[in-house]
Design an enzyme around this catalytic site. Structure first.
Site, short mmCIF file in Angstrom:
data_model
loop_
_atom_site.label_atom_id
_atom_site.label_comp_id
_atom_site.label_asym_id
_atom_site.label_seq_id
_atom_site.Cartn_x
_atom_site.Cartn_y
_atom_site.Cartn_z
N HIS A 43 32.13 46.17 36.90
CA HIS A 43 33.58 45.97 36.91
C HIS A 43 34.06 45.18 35.69
CE1 HIS A 43 33.74 41.69 38.34
NE2 HIS A 43 32.66 42.00 39.03
N GLU A 187 37.78 44.87 41.16
CA GLU A 187 36.68 44.40 42.01
C GLU A 187 36.97 43.00 42.53
OE1 GLU A 187 32.72 42.71 43.15
OE2 GLU A 187 34.24 41.94 41.78
#
Length: 338
Positions: A43, A187
């Site tokens: 992420h 995320e």
């Protein structure tokens, strides 16, 4: 980061695509007939803050974005991503000389803190490009000490760095397995930003590159065995129940496969149980008919603080491990349960 990852993949000779959420997706190669397709994820976002109010005096009130521990906030520098450019600020802390006895050992909650950007009025703060909703992150602080790296946002810049390293050599990997790299979004916000990318790619296996907290400092030794410099760690159990009820118990076949490849290539790996945390693999595994998934964690100290710490040797091993796994994926390999 979206532009950085897109440009890095392009420089490696690949053709990345950016979806409507901002996920950067690039296919390294398609799978040969009968071979599985692997998605490797990391992420791009980081923990930070969002401006929720500008006082008439020019001070800012903020809300956390992601799991920032309030004990780390006082006196720290932050970088506000304003409409007219970046603005430096400091999370105020009461002068020691004016702190009363009952305040000395109290952690000030985020609801009470304020940020000083040097503005003397609301109008001056707005003129600097600060609005309600302006995001902020820890101020950059990067340095190395031999093999050790100290920086903000190692979670998960280290995973993104591994993706870029994989992109540079991906075309040279042997075997017929297909594989795709996904630099994902949101995320730290809700862990689900990767889902549109997973649905588009429809992989057969997912490897998630993220950090894992170490247990090698005096205050954490009782929590586990993960150490800095001992290799990437395989997540054999994760669970998060504070607002996000999810986690990952990977298929034993996946864990055995990865460990067997690591042994064959003499690559050091560890195992970890991550209670109180999870990664985007926890949601990716539930897509389609279910996807065998595994967290590969880069051991990191002081997670979600202004300065995190990792080891470059663990990063190098992680790159070699993923490349080896791609080569080892064959048509007859079964990674599902049962």
């Amino acid at each position: 980061m979206i532009a950085r990852m897109r440009d890095g993949f392009t420089a490696a000779g690949l053709r990345p695509q950016v979806d409507s959420l901002g996920n950067v997706v690039v296919q390294v190669r398609p799978a040969d007939a009968g071979y599985p397709h692997l998605a490797v994820t990391a992420h791009m976002d980081e923990v930070g803050f969002v401006v929720r109010k500008i006082e008439t005096t020019g001070f800012l009130r903020v809300q956390r974005l992601g799991g920032i521990p309030e004990k780390t906030m006082a006196g720290q520098r932050i970088l506000l991503l304003g409409e007219k450019g970046h603005v430096e600020g400091v999370i105020a802390t009461k002068a020691h000389h004016l702190t009363e006895d009952h305040e000395k050992y109290r952690v000030v909650p985020v609801s009470e803190i304020f940020v000083d950007i040097g503005a003397s009025s609301l109008a001056e703060a707005v003129d600097a490009g600060i609005r309600v909703g302006t995001p902020a992150v820890w101020s950059p602080a990067f340095h190395t000490n031999g093999d050790v790296v100290h920086s903000k946002a190692i979670d998960d810049r280290v995973g993104c760095a591994i993706l870029l390293a994989l992109a540079e050599v991906g075309a040279q990997v042997a075997g017929g397995a297909g594989w795709t790299l996904i630099a994902s979004v949101q995320e730290e916000f809700n862990i689900r930003g990767i889902l549109p990318a997973i649905r588009a790619v429809q992989p057969d296996v997912v490897l998630c590159l993220d950090i894992v907290p170490t247990a090698d400092t005096p205050d954490t030794q009782h929590t586990g065995d993960v150490r800095l410099g001992a290799g990437p760690s395989l997540g054999v159990y994760s669970f998060h129940g504070r607002g996000t009820l999810n986690g990952l118990i990977p298929s034993p076949q996946v864990v055995r496969f990865v460990e067997s490849v690591a042994r064959a290539r003499a690559l050091p790996v560890q195992r970890h149980v991550f209670f109180g945390g999870l990664t985007e693999a926890s949601y990716a595994q539930l897509e389609g008919r279910g996807i065998p998934s595994l967290d590969i964690g880069i051991p990191t100290r002081y997670t979600h603080s202004p300065v995190e710490t990792c080891s470059l040797s663990d990063v190098r091993v992680a790159v070699s491990l993923v490349l080896s796994l791609v080569e080892a994926l064959t048509p007859d390999l079964r990674l599902s349960r049962g």
